[in-house]
Design a protein around this motif. Sequence first.
Motif, PDB file in Angstrom:
ATOM      1  N   GLY A  70    -111.780  -5.912 -10.925  1.00  0.00           N
ATOM      2  CA  GLY A  70    -110.356  -5.723 -11.365  1.00  0.00           C
ATOM      3  C   GLY A  70    -109.614  -7.011 -11.567  1.00  0.00           C
ATOM      4  N   VAL A  71    -110.377  -7.997 -12.428  1.00  0.00           N
ATOM      5  CA  VAL A  71    -109.770  -9.159 -12.688  1.00  0.00           C
ATOM      6  C   VAL A  71    -109.750  -9.328 -14.141  1.00  0.00           C
ATOM      7  CG1 VAL A  71    -109.846 -11.613 -12.840  1.00  0.00           C
ATOM      8  CG2 VAL A  71    -110.015 -10.450 -10.468  1.00  0.00           C
ATOM      9  N   GLY A  72    -108.823  -9.525 -14.855  1.00  0.00           N
ATOM     10  CA  GLY A  72    -108.516  -9.852 -16.364  1.00  0.00           C
ATOM     11  C   GLY A  72    -108.162 -11.375 -16.436  1.00  0.00           C
ATOM     12  N   VAL A  73    -108.392 -11.912 -17.501  1.00  0.00           N
ATOM     13  CA  VAL A  73    -108.435 -13.519 -17.588  1.00  0.00           C
ATOM     14  C   VAL A  73    -107.504 -13.766 -18.813  1.00  0.00           C
ATOM     15  CG1 VAL A  73    -109.308 -15.873 -17.936  1.00  0.00           C
ATOM     16  CG2 VAL A  73    -110.495 -14.229 -16.452  1.00  0.00           C
ATOM     17  N   VAL A  74    -106.585 -14.524 -18.735  1.00  0.00           N
ATOM     18  CA  VAL A  74    -105.767 -15.056 -19.733  1.00  0.00           C
ATOM     19  C   VAL A  74    -105.988 -16.464 -19.691  1.00  0.00           C
ATOM     20  CG1 VAL A  74    -103.546 -15.168 -20.754  1.00  0.00           C
ATOM     21  CG2 VAL A  74    -104.277 -13.303 -19.566  1.00  0.00           C
ATOM     22  N   GLU A  75    -106.242 -17.293 -20.869  1.00  0.00           N
ATOM     23  CA  GLU A  75    -106.284 -18.758 -21.001  1.00  0.00           C
ATOM     24  C   GLU A  75    -105.306 -19.291 -21.861  1.00  0.00           C
ATOM     25  OE1 GLU A  75    -110.130 -19.752 -22.533  1.00  0.00           O
ATOM     26  OE2 GLU A  75    -111.089 -18.086 -21.605  1.00  0.00           O
ATOM     27  N   ALA A  76    -104.986 -20.818 -21.195  1.00  0.00           N
ATOM     28  CA  ALA A  76    -104.243 -21.628 -21.842  1.00  0.00           C
ATOM     29  C   ALA A  76    -104.953 -23.143 -21.959  1.00  0.00           C
ATOM     30  CB  ALA A  76    -102.917 -21.895 -21.215  1.00  0.00           C
ATOM     31  N   LYS A 104    -104.850  -1.103 -10.563  1.00  0.00           N
ATOM     32  CA  LYS A 104    -104.229  -2.305 -11.428  1.00  0.00           C
ATOM     33  C   LYS A 104    -105.253  -3.477 -11.579  1.00  0.00           C
ATOM     34  CE  LYS A 104    -100.347  -5.527 -11.299  1.00  0.00           C
ATOM     35  NZ  LYS A 104    -100.861  -6.790 -11.656  1.00  0.00           N
ATOM     36  N   THR A 105    -105.333  -4.008 -12.665  1.00  0.00           N
ATOM     37  CA  THR A 105    -106.067  -5.193 -13.129  1.00  0.00           C
ATOM     38  C   THR A 105    -105.243  -6.552 -12.672  1.00  0.00           C
ATOM     39  OG1 THR A 105    -107.458  -4.101 -15.071  1.00  0.00           O
ATOM     40  CG2 THR A 105    -107.079  -6.552 -14.916  1.00  0.00           C
ATOM     41  N   THR A 106    -105.823  -7.372 -11.817  1.00  0.00           N
ATOM     42  CA  THR A 106    -105.160  -8.618 -11.684  1.00  0.00           C
ATOM     43  C   THR A 106    -105.380  -9.846 -12.535  1.00  0.00           C
ATOM     44  OG1 THR A 106    -105.573  -8.112  -9.102  1.00  0.00           O
ATOM     45  CG2 THR A 106    -105.025 -10.486  -9.762  1.00  0.00           C
ATOM     46  N   ARG A 107    -104.104  -9.940 -13.206  1.00  0.00           N
ATOM     47  CA  ARG A 107    -104.282 -10.875 -14.437  1.00  0.00           C
ATOM     48  C   ARG A 107    -104.327 -12.500 -14.047  1.00  0.00           C
ATOM     49  NH1 ARG A 107    -103.004  -9.589 -19.707  1.00  0.00           N
ATOM     50  NH2 ARG A 107    -101.524 -11.290 -19.901  1.00  0.00           N
ATOM     51  N   ILE A 108    -105.295 -13.196 -14.174  1.00  0.00           N
ATOM     52  CA  ILE A 108    -105.385 -14.549 -13.974  1.00  0.00           C
ATOM     53  C   ILE A 108    -105.220 -15.420 -14.901  1.00  0.00           C
ATOM     54  CG2 ILE A 108    -106.552 -16.229 -12.564  1.00  0.00           C
ATOM     55  CD1 ILE A 108    -107.997 -14.127 -10.866  1.00  0.00           C
ATOM     56  N   LEU A 109    -104.182 -16.328 -14.899  1.00  0.00           N
ATOM     57  CA  LEU A 109    -104.033 -17.260 -16.110  1.00  0.00           C
ATOM     58  C   LEU A 109    -104.883 -18.752 -15.699  1.00  0.00           C
ATOM     59  CD1 LEU A 109    -102.816 -18.596 -18.427  1.00  0.00           C
ATOM     60  CD2 LEU A 109    -100.802 -18.942 -17.285  1.00  0.00           C
ATOM     61  N   VAL A 110    -105.697 -18.746 -16.521  1.00  0.00           N
ATOM     62  CA  VAL A 110    -106.503 -20.004 -16.242  1.00  0.00           C
ATOM     63  C   VAL A 110    -106.118 -21.292 -17.038  1.00  0.00           C
ATOM     64  CG1 VAL A 110    -108.877 -21.071 -16.274  1.00  0.00           C
ATOM     65  CG2 VAL A 110    -108.633 -18.543 -15.696  1.00  0.00           C
ATOM     66  N   VAL A 111    -105.736 -22.259 -16.808  1.00  0.00           N
ATOM     67  CA  VAL A 111    -104.947 -23.447 -17.571  1.00  0.00           C
ATOM     68  C   VAL A 111    -106.026 -24.613 -17.353  1.00  0.00           C
ATOM     69  CG1 VAL A 111    -103.002 -24.750 -18.108  1.00  0.00           C
ATOM     70  CG2 VAL A 111    -102.921 -22.451 -16.973  1.00  0.00           C
ATOM     71  N   ASP A 112    -106.816 -25.018 -18.458  1.00  0.00           N
ATOM     72  CA  ASP A 112    -107.620 -26.208 -18.527  1.00  0.00           C
ATOM     73  C   ASP A 112    -107.798 -26.768 -19.883  1.00  0.00           C
ATOM     74  OD1 ASP A 112    -109.757 -27.991 -18.139  1.00  0.00           O
ATOM     75  OD2 ASP A 112    -109.942 -27.011 -16.160  1.00  0.00           O
ATOM     76  N   ASP A 113    -107.713 -27.955 -20.160  1.00  0.00           N
ATOM     77  CA  ASP A 113    -107.911 -28.588 -21.384  1.00  0.00           C
ATOM     78  C   ASP A 113    -109.384 -28.438 -21.950  1.00  0.00           C
ATOM     79  OD1 ASP A 113    -108.121 -30.706 -19.365  1.00  0.00           O
ATOM     80  OD2 ASP A 113    -108.243 -32.014 -20.912  1.00  0.00           O
ATOM     81  N   SER A 114    -110.382 -28.413 -20.841  1.00  0.00           N
ATOM     82  CA  SER A 114    -111.588 -28.121 -21.367  1.00  0.00           C
ATOM     83  C   SER A 114    -112.140 -26.610 -21.496  1.00  0.00           C
ATOM     84  CB  SER A 114    -112.403 -28.613 -20.176  1.00  0.00           C
ATOM     85  OG  SER A 114    -113.696 -28.230 -20.287  1.00  0.00           O
ATOM     86  N   LYS A 115    -112.480 -26.558 -22.892  1.00  0.00           N
ATOM     87  CA  LYS A 115    -112.823 -25.022 -23.169  1.00  0.00           C
ATOM     88  C   LYS A 115    -114.192 -24.729 -22.443  1.00  0.00           C
ATOM     89  CE  LYS A 115    -114.139 -22.396 -27.170  1.00  0.00           C
ATOM     90  NZ  LYS A 115    -114.493 -22.313 -28.810  1.00  0.00           N
ATOM     91  N   VAL A 116    -115.115 -25.740 -22.011  1.00  0.00           N
ATOM     92  CA  VAL A 116    -116.195 -25.647 -21.392  1.00  0.00           C
ATOM     93  C   VAL A 116    -115.605 -25.128 -19.888  1.00  0.00           C
ATOM     94  CG1 VAL A 116    -118.380 -26.571 -20.298  1.00  0.00           C
ATOM     95  CG2 VAL A 116    -117.560 -26.973 -22.532  1.00  0.00           C
ATOM     96  N   ILE A 122    -115.096 -20.877 -15.517  1.00  0.00           N
ATOM     97  CA  ILE A 122    -114.279 -20.172 -14.682  1.00  0.00           C
ATOM     98  C   ILE A 122    -114.128 -18.590 -15.231  1.00  0.00           C
ATOM     99  CG2 ILE A 122    -111.903 -19.934 -13.926  1.00  0.00           C
ATOM    100  CD1 ILE A 122    -111.540 -22.945 -13.956  1.00  0.00           C
ATOM    101  N   ARG A 123    -113.846 -18.395 -16.386  1.00  0.00           N
ATOM    102  CA  ARG A 123    -113.936 -16.934 -17.064  1.00  0.00           C
ATOM    103  C   ARG A 123    -115.511 -16.260 -16.595  1.00  0.00           C
ATOM    104  NH1 ARG A 123    -111.629 -13.788 -20.651  1.00  0.00           N
ATOM    105  NH2 ARG A 123    -110.201 -15.072 -21.826  1.00  0.00           N
ATOM    106  N   LYS A 124    -116.385 -16.871 -16.579  1.00  0.00           N
ATOM    107  CA  LYS A 124    -117.575 -16.304 -16.164  1.00  0.00           C
ATOM    108  C   LYS A 124    -117.721 -16.049 -14.512  1.00  0.00           C
ATOM    109  CE  LYS A 124    -122.486 -16.713 -16.915  1.00  0.00           C
ATOM    110  NZ  LYS A 124    -123.668 -17.403 -17.674  1.00  0.00           N
ATOM    111  N   MET A 125    -117.090 -16.997 -13.959  1.00  0.00           N
ATOM    112  CA  MET A 125    -117.076 -16.886 -12.576  1.00  0.00           C
ATOM    113  C   MET A 125    -116.159 -15.666 -12.244  1.00  0.00           C
ATOM    114  SD  MET A 125    -116.828 -20.711 -10.903  1.00  0.00           S
ATOM    115  CE  MET A 125    -118.295 -21.668 -10.802  1.00  0.00           C
TER     116      MET A 125
END
Length: 124
Positions: free
Chosen positions: A29-35, A3-15, A20-23
Amino acid sequence: MDKTTRILVVDDSKVMRGIIRKMLAALPGVGVVEARDGKEAWELLRTQAVDVILSDWNMPRMRGIELLRLVRADPGLSKVPFLMVTAEAQDVNHGEADAAGVSSYLTKPFTSETLRAALAPFLP
């Protein structure tokens, strides 16, 4: 199949979201969702399941601490690990987040190793 672990990354800075997405891309097994802020994250959490939330503290529209309180008050989300990312290392912030049920902290700036260590207890 793992299973892929879905991590929600919440930050107002696109950079910062990109850093964090790159890290996180280095973790298997990690997937990233952003807000972009807590409000967008809360709307996303109404329709998508995530395994871990990694949220900045200071954001427009809804701060990370407000998002944390909403997550902890929701029976379907209350057990989701919530890591607070902040440049604010003040004890009062930690106390407020502890009282709200934060799982862990990351203080900016941080390295890939620090991020990996903070997430380790919440990854399979």
